[in-house]
Design a protein around this motif. Structure first.
Motif, PDB file in Angstrom:
ATOM      1  N   LEU A  57       1.259   0.869  -4.263  1.00 39.11           N
ATOM      2  CA  LEU A  57       0.050   1.625  -4.608  1.00 39.11           C
ATOM      3  C   LEU A  57       0.307   3.123  -4.643  1.00 39.11           C
ATOM      4  O   LEU A  57      -0.156   3.824  -5.555  1.00 39.11           O
ATOM      5  CB  LEU A  57      -1.064   1.303  -3.605  1.00 39.11           C
ATOM      6  CG  LEU A  57      -2.402   1.999  -3.870  1.00 39.11           C
ATOM      7  CD1 LEU A  57      -2.947   1.615  -5.247  1.00 39.11           C
ATOM      8  CD2 LEU A  57      -3.422   1.655  -2.780  1.00 39.11           C
ATOM      9  N   THR A 105      -3.568   6.338   0.857  1.00 34.64           N
ATOM     10  CA  THR A 105      -2.889   5.091   1.243  1.00 34.64           C
ATOM     11  C   THR A 105      -2.987   4.832   2.740  1.00 34.64           C
ATOM     12  O   THR A 105      -3.028   3.673   3.168  1.00 34.64           O
ATOM     13  CB  THR A 105      -1.422   5.111   0.796  1.00 34.64           C
ATOM     14  OG1 THR A 105      -0.794   6.344   1.220  1.00 34.64           O
ATOM     15  CG2 THR A 105      -1.332   5.008  -0.719  1.00 34.64           C
ATOM     16  N   TYR A 147      -0.051   5.364  -7.996  1.00 35.80           N
ATOM     17  CA  TYR A 147      -0.997   6.483  -8.027  1.00 35.80           C
ATOM     18  C   TYR A 147      -0.289   7.770  -8.469  1.00 35.80           C
ATOM     19  O   TYR A 147      -0.769   8.494  -9.365  1.00 35.80           O
ATOM     20  CB  TYR A 147      -1.625   6.664  -6.642  1.00 35.80           C
ATOM     21  CG  TYR A 147      -2.282   8.012  -6.444  1.00 35.80           C
ATOM     22  CD1 TYR A 147      -3.579   8.249  -6.889  1.00 35.80           C
ATOM     23  CD2 TYR A 147      -1.595   9.053  -5.813  1.00 35.80           C
ATOM     24  CE1 TYR A 147      -4.172   9.495  -6.709  1.00 35.80           C
ATOM     25  CE2 TYR A 147      -2.175  10.293  -5.630  1.00 35.80           C
ATOM     26  CZ  TYR A 147      -3.470  10.516  -6.083  1.00 35.80           C
ATOM     27  OH  TYR A 147      -4.046  11.737  -5.919  1.00 35.80           O
ATOM     28  N   ILE A 185       0.813  -1.219   0.000  1.00 34.20           N
ATOM     29  CA  ILE A 185       0.000   0.000   0.000  1.00 34.20           C
ATOM     30  C   ILE A 185       0.846   1.269   0.000  1.00 34.20           C
ATOM     31  O   ILE A 185       0.647   2.161  -0.840  1.00 34.20           O
ATOM     32  CB  ILE A 185      -0.954   0.010   1.222  1.00 34.20           C
ATOM     33  CG1 ILE A 185      -1.763  -1.296   1.286  1.00 34.20           C
ATOM     34  CG2 ILE A 185      -1.878   1.216   1.145  1.00 34.20           C
ATOM     35  CD1 ILE A 185      -2.561  -1.598   0.046  1.00 34.20           C
TER      36      ILE A 185
END
Length: 461
Positions: A401, A426, A405, A397
């Protein structure tokens, strides 16, 4: 070996009182540590201006990346020491302490060499503004000249915290902080030395704190007495430290790497953006203090009690610590949201820096409760020996992620506020994952399969 010195047994007494009494000195010590780290930026920004402030700020995430792995591995030693202290196995406590310090010396030397030699390469890779490159290189090299002191201090502090002693590190940090402030003012404001002098002042003050820690740990008659003749790598202790510490080190490095990627994207804007981002990071560091204080207390409390087989007590203490961290972090987040222009203005009087720093503060600060929750549950997992859980969550995460992003947003919409939003998004996702794990997973039996805890029904008087 029965003299416990300043160690504190957290397996007896009221859980919330023990956690609070442990967390308060940690909070104050973290406050002083953040204070003297912030003084570098404050004095440099006021004396040498925005360009110098950007030079200091540009190296912040890189410094975190370089030291975070070794700080994480020291957590492994803390888990091992608190577990065996709770189980009353003082011989293994001693072996773990000596192995931890020996490991710190080795890692500190490696980090010093790597940091000093590869500084220009790392800064160029991060896309550091050419205008601030000379100052950033000088600052970074002087900082890492004292990397061994950084690693050793964290290792020594980890030993004392694992034994329930959070007051002694506070005293040493107060002395170190005052020293750092005085040296900053002397080197920069009086002697008018360059940006490098701020890092030099920090290195000297950190070395002082290490000397004080070593003197205390060498005190005769304590169960953790540091002796030169015992300073060696014990294979069993090293294996446990690596098993519990390596995931924490990887986790910290992953977060540090993600932050370097974020910093690189910030650097793609202007040096004003770099200065604002670095300034806000200093302010957020203060907001993070209640989180770190309670999470460190939670790791020690959980480790000692699960090592003793006191499962219900570990659960009760973890609930208090998690709630306290969340409430305190959100209260401070609200204060930062309201006072952001004033706080950013302490570092720079440049209106553009204040505007960008305030924008970031007002996007992120109200979500500090999510950051606190994630770190608190991660601390419980580490104390329970479930070190791969926080590592996996942070890797998926807070690294993959978050970077994905930001990469997508910067490709299609190159606006800086979308970078700021990467953090609350996050934090929220990781908090949901941690909530499910804490409520439904069997985290309290993390040590049992290694046969290190006492039976679940055994109590301590």
């Amino acid at each position: 070996m029965n003299n416990q010195g300043t160690a504190k047994d957290m397996t007896v007494g009221t859980p919330w009182k023990l956690i609070a009494s442990f967390a308060l000195p940690v909070f104050l010590s973290q406050l002083f540590q953040q204070f003297y780290n912030t003084i570098d930026s404050l004095v440099v920004g006021r004396v040498h201006g925005t360009e110098a402030l950007a030079a200091v700020s540009s190296s912040g995430t890189l410094i975190f990346l370089m030291i975070s792995f070794f700080v994480g591995t020291s957590m492994g030693a803390g888990i091992v020491i608190s577990k065996y202290y709770g189980a009353r196995d003082y011989e293994r406590v001693s072996r773990a302490v000596h192995t931890n310090i020996c490991l710190g010396i080795i890692c500190g030397v490696i980090l010093t060499i790597v940091g000093v030699v590869l500084t220009p390469t790392f800064l160029r890779w991060m896309g550091t503004d050419p205008d601030v490159m000379p100052d950033a290189t000088a600052y970074f090299r002087y900082y890492f000249a004292g990397a061994i002191a950084i690693v050793l201090y964290n290792n020594c502090k980890g030993v004392m915290n694992a034994l329930g002693d959070s007051r002694r590190p506070l005293y040493y940090l107060i002395i170190s902080s005052v020293t750092n402030v005085l040296l900053d003012l002397l080197f920069i404001a009086v002697f008018r030395w360059g940006v490098w002098a701020a890092a030099f002042a920090t290195t000297l003050s950190q070395a002082l704190s290490v000397v004080l820690c070593i003197i205390h740990l060498s005190k005769k008659g304590t169960l953790y007495q540091l002796q030169l003749s015992k300073l060696r790598i014990d294979k069993e202790s090293l294996g446990e430290i690596v098993r519990y510490g390596l995931p924490a080190g990887v986790q910290n490095s992953v977060i540090g790497f993600a932050n370097v990627i974020v910093q690189t994207n910030i650097n793609s804007f202007t040096k004003i953006a770099t200065a604002a981002y670095g300034t806000y990071a200093k302010i957020e560091g203060f907001a993070f203090l209640p989180i770190t204080s309670f999470t460190m207390a939670l790791t020690t409390f959980t480790g000692q009690n699960l090592g003793a087989g006191l499962y219900d007590r570990a659960k009760k203490g973890s609930r208090f610590g998690i709630i306290s961290a969340v409430v305190l972090a959100e209260a401070i987040g609200l204060v930062i949201w309201l006072a952001a222009p004033f706080l950013i203005g302490l570092f720079s009087d440049d209106p553009a820096v204040i505007e960008l720093g305030t924008k970031q503060a007002r996007i992120e600060s109200l979500f500090f409760c999510l950051l606190a929750f994630s770190h608190a549950v991660a601390a419980v997992c580490r104390g329970a020996g479930k070190v791969f859980v926080p590592m996996s969550v942070m890797l998926a995460i807070w690294c993959v992620l978050r970077i994905t992003y930001i990469t997508i947003m910067m490709h299609y919409v190159h606006e800086i506020q979308y970078i700021y939003w990467a953090y609350p998004i996050t934090w929220g996702i990781s908090s949901i994952i941690y909530l499910f794990y804490y409520l439904f997973a069997d985290w309290i039996h993390g040590f049992d399969r290694h046969g290190t805890g006492v039976s679940a029904g055994e109590s301590k008087q």
